[in-house]
Design a protein around this motif. Structure first.
Motif, PDB file in Angstrom:
ATOM      1  N   ILE A   7     106.514 -46.859 -91.767  1.00  0.00           N
ATOM      2  CA  ILE A   7     107.377 -47.996 -92.235  1.00  0.00           C
ATOM      3  C   ILE A   7     106.532 -49.301 -91.853  1.00  0.00           C
ATOM      4  CG2 ILE A   7     109.493 -49.135 -92.035  1.00  0.00           C
ATOM      5  CD1 ILE A   7     110.774 -46.652 -91.374  1.00  0.00           C
ATOM      6  N   THR A   8     106.679 -50.355 -92.800  1.00  0.00           N
ATOM      7  CA  THR A   8     105.985 -51.563 -92.535  1.00  0.00           C
ATOM      8  C   THR A   8     106.897 -52.553 -93.032  1.00  0.00           C
ATOM      9  OG1 THR A   8     103.841 -50.695 -93.002  1.00  0.00           O
ATOM     10  CG2 THR A   8     104.165 -52.966 -93.273  1.00  0.00           C
ATOM     11  N   PRO A  10     110.837 -56.561-103.036  1.00  0.00           N
ATOM     12  CA  PRO A  10     110.133 -57.793-103.500  1.00  0.00           C
ATOM     13  C   PRO A  10     110.614 -58.896-102.567  1.00  0.00           C
ATOM     14  CG  PRO A  10     112.301 -57.518-104.631  1.00  0.00           C
ATOM     15  CD  PRO A  10     112.108 -56.220-103.841  1.00  0.00           C
ATOM     16  N   GLY A  11     109.527 -59.980-102.626  1.00  0.00           N
ATOM     17  CA  GLY A  11     109.857 -61.055-102.305  1.00  0.00           C
ATOM     18  C   GLY A  11     108.850 -61.463-101.050  1.00  0.00           C
ATOM     19  N   ARG A  12     108.883 -62.441-100.320  1.00  0.00           N
ATOM     20  CA  ARG A  12     108.263 -62.976 -99.276  1.00  0.00           C
ATOM     21  C   ARG A  12     108.073 -62.217 -98.238  1.00  0.00           C
ATOM     22  NH1 ARG A  12     108.354 -68.710 -95.813  1.00  0.00           N
ATOM     23  NH2 ARG A  12     106.312 -68.359 -94.594  1.00  0.00           N
ATOM     24  N   TYR A  13     109.511 -61.612 -97.645  1.00  0.00           N
ATOM     25  CA  TYR A  13     109.475 -60.611 -96.772  1.00  0.00           C
ATOM     26  C   TYR A  13     109.759 -59.372 -97.313  1.00  0.00           C
ATOM     27  CZ  TYR A  13     110.833 -64.917 -93.758  1.00  0.00           C
ATOM     28  OH  TYR A  13     110.719 -66.043 -93.228  1.00  0.00           O
ATOM     29  N   GLN A  14     108.807 -58.353 -96.919  1.00  0.00           N
ATOM     30  CA  GLN A  14     108.653 -57.062 -97.714  1.00  0.00           C
ATOM     31  C   GLN A  14     109.023 -55.794 -96.683  1.00  0.00           C
ATOM     32  OE1 GLN A  14     104.628 -55.850 -99.730  1.00  0.00           O
ATOM     33  NE2 GLN A  14     105.756 -56.430-101.245  1.00  0.00           N
ATOM     34  N   LEU A  15     109.759 -55.081 -97.152  1.00  0.00           N
ATOM     35  CA  LEU A  15     109.624 -53.760 -96.558  1.00  0.00           C
ATOM     36  C   LEU A  15     108.972 -52.726 -97.357  1.00  0.00           C
ATOM     37  CD1 LEU A  15     110.928 -51.904 -94.241  1.00  0.00           C
ATOM     38  CD2 LEU A  15     113.090 -51.783 -95.704  1.00  0.00           C
ATOM     39  N   ARG A  16     108.282 -51.893 -96.627  1.00  0.00           N
ATOM     40  CA  ARG A  16     107.616 -50.767 -97.149  1.00  0.00           C
ATOM     41  C   ARG A  16     107.875 -49.360 -96.352  1.00  0.00           C
ATOM     42  NH1 ARG A  16     101.317 -49.093 -98.154  1.00  0.00           N
ATOM     43  NH2 ARG A  16     101.672 -47.119 -99.184  1.00  0.00           N
ATOM     44  N   VAL A  17     108.657 -48.360 -97.291  1.00  0.00           N
ATOM     45  CA  VAL A  17     108.823 -47.023 -96.427  1.00  0.00           C
ATOM     46  C   VAL A  17     107.918 -46.238 -97.385  1.00  0.00           C
ATOM     47  CG1 VAL A  17     110.600 -45.442 -96.056  1.00  0.00           C
ATOM     48  CG2 VAL A  17     111.100 -47.811 -95.990  1.00  0.00           C
ATOM     49  N   ASN A  18     107.090 -45.531 -96.714  1.00  0.00           N
ATOM     50  CA  ASN A  18     106.083 -44.622 -97.289  1.00  0.00           C
ATOM     51  C   ASN A  18     106.208 -43.322 -96.596  1.00  0.00           C
ATOM     52  OD1 ASN A  18     103.517 -43.124 -97.656  1.00  0.00           O
ATOM     53  ND2 ASN A  18     103.374 -44.576 -99.367  1.00  0.00           N
ATOM     54  N   THR A  61     105.081 -55.820 -88.896  1.00  0.00           N
ATOM     55  CA  THR A  61     105.392 -54.895 -87.824  1.00  0.00           C
ATOM     56  C   THR A  61     105.321 -53.650 -88.639  1.00  0.00           C
ATOM     57  OG1 THR A  61     107.653 -55.005 -88.518  1.00  0.00           O
ATOM     58  CG2 THR A  61     106.996 -56.447 -86.582  1.00  0.00           C
ATOM     59  N   VAL A  62     104.813 -52.421 -87.767  1.00  0.00           N
ATOM     60  CA  VAL A  62     104.307 -51.036 -88.273  1.00  0.00           C
ATOM     61  C   VAL A  62     104.890 -50.109 -87.465  1.00  0.00           C
ATOM     62  CG1 VAL A  62     102.520 -52.102 -89.684  1.00  0.00           C
ATOM     63  CG2 VAL A  62     102.162 -51.084 -87.482  1.00  0.00           C
ATOM     64  N   ILE A  66     102.594 -44.676 -83.549  1.00  0.00           N
ATOM     65  CA  ILE A  66     102.744 -45.874 -83.005  1.00  0.00           C
ATOM     66  C   ILE A  66     103.352 -46.915 -83.548  1.00  0.00           C
ATOM     67  CG2 ILE A  66     100.186 -45.136 -82.523  1.00  0.00           C
ATOM     68  CD1 ILE A  66     100.641 -47.971 -84.870  1.00  0.00           C
ATOM     69  N   ALA A  67     103.608 -48.051 -82.763  1.00  0.00           N
ATOM     70  CA  ALA A  67     104.386 -49.101 -83.266  1.00  0.00           C
ATOM     71  C   ALA A  67     103.816 -50.377 -82.853  1.00  0.00           C
ATOM     72  CB  ALA A  67     106.025 -49.078 -82.671  1.00  0.00           C
TER      73      ALA A  67
END
Length: 304
Positions: A199-200, A186-194, A213-214, A239-240
């Motif tokens: 990863i984002t 959660p929050g303004r800074y978000q990490l998503r691992v799928n 960043t992805v 890719i990154a």
């Protein structure tokens, strides 16, 4: 590299989708460009003077057929999915033809999702399509796959799923383990691992602009006939990069991605079952690192 091919199978099946079901018509359009980079010979890992580029257009749709929400607020839905990818490659200064100049992947599928108890859901999928190098299209180019995942929702932001996946990608139907993992902070800074997509990590700069960043895994598959034998050609890339996203309204967003290819390679696999388990003594053909760029458009007409 067979492990990487297997992850791409999961992406193609749709196991990389989020567990948030959409109530309306959604989709995406994306174009990618990888400029010329040098071919690395697998025998001795020597960078040659041969070069190849990669250009691809991808289109995907998701159309809910029915949608209901249970008392816990989780969805029960049926949806029709369709997606297609068309790629072109220009190959320069090769002594022999190693890679295709065109690839087409197009498939249609059916997805069903429903709750199982308070913290579990079931996700069932089936799809079939054409995966070809466009040299010769026949029944061998038609691949079908399906799977059932049992998904544990630890909380609204973390989910883990597992279950069997059935595919004829390797000739005869095979049952393989399917895995799914999705975690969003959660929050303004978000990490998503799928898993298995990528990863984002980023921040919401304004209500309509975000910067991420992805790191992403993607690829394509093509059936090829060599000396009257069916082989499966797999293209893989990791890719990154940086991806700004701009909301153009409640239902439309625009993405730009610029970065680099961390890995880019081809693999060829015999579709005989006995060959699938063989250890490959020689590395897969690959290319040197180079720039990556893409432009994408996403829409979601779900009820807000």
């Amino acid at each position: 590299m067979k492990t990487l091919n297997y992850y791409l199978l999961l992406v193609g099946l749709g196991l990389g989708i989020t567990t948030r079901a959409q109530t309306g018509f959604s989709g995406s359009l994306k174009t990618e460009y990888v400029p010329f980079s040098n071919y690395v010979r697998p025998v001795d890992s020597v960078k040659t003077g041969s070069t190849s580029d990669f250009k691809r257009m991808q289109l995907a749709f998701n159309l809910p057929l029915s949608f209901k929400v249970d008392t816990t607020g989780r969805p029960k839905m049926w949806a029709l999915t369709a997606e297609g990818s068309y790629a072109k490659m220009t190959n320069r200064n090769y002594e022999e033809t190693l890679f295709p100049t065109k690839m087409l992947n197009a498939q249609i599928g059916l997805v069903h999702m429903r709750p199982l108890g308070k913290t579990w859901s079931i996700l069932a999928m089936a799809s079939a399509g054409v995966f070809t190098d466009m040299e010769q299209i026949n029944k061998d180019d038609i691949l079908a796959q399906g799977g059932v995942l049992f998904i544990k929702h630890f909380n609204p932001r973390i989910a883990f799923g597992f279950g069997p996946v059935v595919t004829n990608t390797f000739g005869v139907p095979m049952v393989l383990p399917g895995l799914y993992f999705n975690w969003v902070t959660p929050g303004r800074y978000q990490l998503r691992v799928n898993f298995p997509e990528g990863i984002t990590f980023g921040m919401q700069m304004t209500p309509s602009v975000s910067l991420n960043t992805v790191v992403e895994l993607s690829g394509m598959t093509a059936e090829r006939n060599v000396n009257n034998r069916s082989f499966l050609l797999g293209y893989q890339q990791i890719i990154a990069g940086l991806r700004p996203e701009f909301k153009l309204g409640k239902s439309l967003s625009f993405q730009l991605t610029g970065g680099t290819t961390l890995a880019r390679s081809f693999s060829t696999t015999s579709r005989k079952l006995k060959d699938f388990f063989k250890f490959k003594e020689e590395a897969d053909p690959r290319f040197t690192t180079t720039f990556y760029g893409s432009v994408g458009l996403k829409w979601d007409f779900s009820k807000k």
